[in-house]
Design an enzyme around this catalytic site. Sequence first.
Site, PDB file in Angstrom:
ATOM      1  N   HIS A 193       7.157   7.052  -4.092  1.00 60.75           N
ATOM      2  CA  HIS A 193       8.008   8.141  -3.625  1.00 60.75           C
ATOM      3  C   HIS A 193       9.018   8.607  -4.669  1.00 60.75           C
ATOM      4  CE1 HIS A 193       6.369   6.076  -0.167  1.00 60.75           C
ATOM      5  NE2 HIS A 193       6.719   7.053   0.622  1.00 60.75           N
ATOM      6  N   TYR A 224      -4.943  13.120   4.859  1.00 61.30           N
ATOM      7  CA  TYR A 224      -4.130  13.641   5.949  1.00 61.30           C
ATOM      8  C   TYR A 224      -4.697  14.962   6.455  1.00 61.30           C
ATOM      9  CZ  TYR A 224      -0.529  10.280   4.595  1.00 61.30           C
ATOM     10  OH  TYR A 224       0.156   9.131   4.306  1.00 61.30           O
ATOM     11  N   LYS A 228      -6.482   6.002   4.377  1.00 62.57           N
ATOM     12  CA  LYS A 228      -5.191   5.994   5.053  1.00 62.57           C
ATOM     13  C   LYS A 228      -4.974   7.350   5.696  1.00 62.57           C
ATOM     14  CE  LYS A 228      -0.278   6.247   3.713  1.00 62.57           C
ATOM     15  NZ  LYS A 228       0.682   5.929   2.640  1.00 62.57           N
TER      16      LYS A 228
END
Length: 268
Positions: A25, A143, A177
């Site tokens: 991040h 995603y 993921k």
Amino acid sequence: MSAGKAARLARIGTGGRHVIVPMDHGITLGAVDGLVDIESTIDAVTTGGADAVLTQRGIADRVHENTNDAGYVVHLNGSTSIGPDESDKRPTGTVEDAIRAGADAVSFHINVGSEHEPEQISQLSEVTSAAREYGLPVLAMAYARGHDVRDEDPELFAEDLGHAVRLAEELDADLVKTAYSGTPETFERVVESTALPVLIAGGSKGTDEETLDIVRGAMDAGAAGVSMGRSIFQHEEPEKIARAVASVVHEDSEAADALRAAGLAVEA
């Protein structure tokens, strides 16, 4: 599967289940809490039971001495929260770069449904092809994000997430993921969409009970673990929350029991 890939997968998991703590991040958000002294954070979460940590390749030298023999994943794309479009993840390294950085696996983020999907499909395909040459596992962070993603309805969102995880398998990833759809019942649809082990993302940091309830729900739905960042590395006691998450993933503990065993408070 090659012997090398199997060995590397074993280094980032335990018995086919995975607790991975992404800490890439710094590109997206900057030096936020938990990442300034990343050495101490890595030591804490791996002491707590994380199977692997994940960063960008540039800080590999801050990682290896602090992993307590846990695995290491190098992330290969990114974007910033202050740039023109955070969904526009751009390559930040190659499979060869990751190998030189001492990685046991690589990861790559793709936003299925976004305007950047076409380029990211091509880029992920290139990563999986290159990784196959070295027997290096690939974690696809797939995603469902875009104007037509139906994230307000858990059942419809699960269909879109299912599309995303299936895309990862079709592009030859080894693990995937994705976001949690909201309920164990709907997340079963996501898990059933692929033969790959499915890990859930943590998203924004919530309460300890919210975090553990999500992990428990995902595991009940058939998930293979978590790839959870801020909920762990920004916790006031990252070792304890990592231990609680690992207890749910690896020991099938109930959320409240895992929190108590880790020394964290459970709401009455």
